[in-house]
Design an enzyme around this catalytic site. Structure first.
Site, PDB file in Angstrom:
ATOM      1  CB  SER A   1     -17.769  17.444 -14.537  1.00  0.00           C
ATOM      2  OG  SER A   1     -16.474  17.096 -14.908  1.00  0.00           O
TER       3      SER A   1
ATOM      4  CE  LYS B   1      -9.350  39.889   0.415  1.00  0.00           C
ATOM      5  NZ  LYS B   1     -10.584  39.080   0.638  1.00  0.00           N
TER       6      LYS B   1
END
Length: 354
Positions: free
Chosen positions: A171, A224
């Protein structure tokens, strides 16, 4: 009995006073000329430690016995490991990248890494960088920042970057290695894992309902509260997070394609998140050569001429000051601290992970 209670209270007050006094003392350390060493300035000026280090390079090199030396040791790792001082012959910087890639933890420190790259770039005796990578990956931001710093090193200095993979270079570890002109790997290396994790969402609304707990979050903007455990994850929110992961994935695969000089379609075929053995990675073009670390260094000597190899390893020094600093960091920003501990399984997506 009253005397015992009084003694206990006195000990508690004395302990608190000692801790607060220590913080005050460290924030007001004075240098040898009597000028104050103000930590508040360090917090507001990201170049403070580098400027300070340059000014006192000779006086505090490896001096962990002084208060300032200990402070620098805490901020950047074991100060005596900065071996560039005194190297008056051509050398290769062997920079160790180990552990989870993040802003700072017990095995990795982003500022320390960037400083080693910058020093190598500015040192005329430096002939190249050899990255020794043993990392499962980490955050997208720090991985890309390190990659860009290494690419800048190559562009400005006109010197090569090499990478050697130890047991694991996956990764973000592989992402950083894409800056290298040539990649070596141990025969037992596992690498690849080219992909992105954009966090996970835990929906605890059913559990809260069973427990009779009602929780309300007041927001402006319907997404949100996205990813919070007290609200279900909607299809729209899933699409938002997927678009973020896809964008980061596109950046990752484009960098691999450019570094390995491979068609982007071939990279995407390989980049399904799986890991590869060293032999598999060599055959599919993700690395250049499988060999021992000593063999890699011999090859580099042939490329760069007569050079020595100077190693740089970050060391986190565990002491009472670092413990208190870590605790205060948690108090200041508990959500970020908890997320760092939990990795990508935190309730909110605060970071992208390679």
């Amino acid at each position: 009995m009253k005397h015992k209670k009084g003694l206990i209270i006195f000990i508690i007050i004395a302990g608190i006073s000692l801790i607060l006094g220590s913080f005050s003392l460290v924030s007001k350390i004075k240098d040898k000329f009597g000028r104050p060493f103000d930590l508040s300035e360090a917090d507001s000026n990201e170049n403070f430690y580098d400027d300070f280090e340059d000014e006192y390079d000779e006086d505090f090199s490896g001096d962990s016995s002084s208060a300032i030396g200990k402070l620098l040791s805490y901020k950047f790792g074991k100060y005596s490991d900065d071996n560039t001082r005194g190297v008056n012959e051509p050398y290769i910087s062997v920079i160790y990248i180990t552990g989870v890639i993040s802003e700072e933890n017990r095995t990795y420190n982003q500022k320390w890494l960037l400083r080693q790259i910058r020093r190598a770039k500015n040192d005329r005796n430096n002939r190249g960088i050899l990255l020794y990578i043993n990392s499962p990956g980490g955050t997208v931001y720090e991985s890309d920042e390190a990659y860009l710093a290494l690419m800048d090193y190559k562009k400005v200095s006109k010197r090569p970057v090499y990478a050697y993979f130890a047991s694991l270079a996956a990764s973000g570890g592989y992402y950083i290695a894409c800056s290298a002109n040539y990649i070596y790997a141990n025969r037992n290396t596992l690498t690849g894992s080219i992909g992105v994790i954009a966090g996970q969402s835990v929906d605890a609304t059913g559990l809260l309902e069973k427990l009779g707990i009602k929780m309300t979050t007041i927001t402006a903007g319907r997404n949100k509260n996205m990813g919070n455990y007290n609200a279900p994850f909607t299809a729209e929110q899933r699409a938002i997070m997927q678009s973020i992961a896809d964008d980061a994935y596109a950046q990752f695969t484009e960098i691999v394609a450019d570094s390995r000089e491979m068609p982007i379609e071939d990279v995407r075929e390989l980049a399904d998140g799986r890991i590869y053995t060293a032999r598999q990675a060599e055959s599919n073009g993700l690395i250049d050569e499988v060999c021992s670390f000593e063999s890699a260094k011999k090859d580099i000597e042939e490329d760069c001429g007569s050079v020595i190899f100077v190693e740089y390893k970050y060391h986190y020094e565990e002491n009472w000051m670092s413990f208190l600093s870590g605790t205060s960091s948690f108090i200041r920003n508990p959500e970020s601290s908890v997320y760092e501990l939990l990795g990508s399984s935190g309730a909110k997506c605060l970071y992208l992970y390679h």
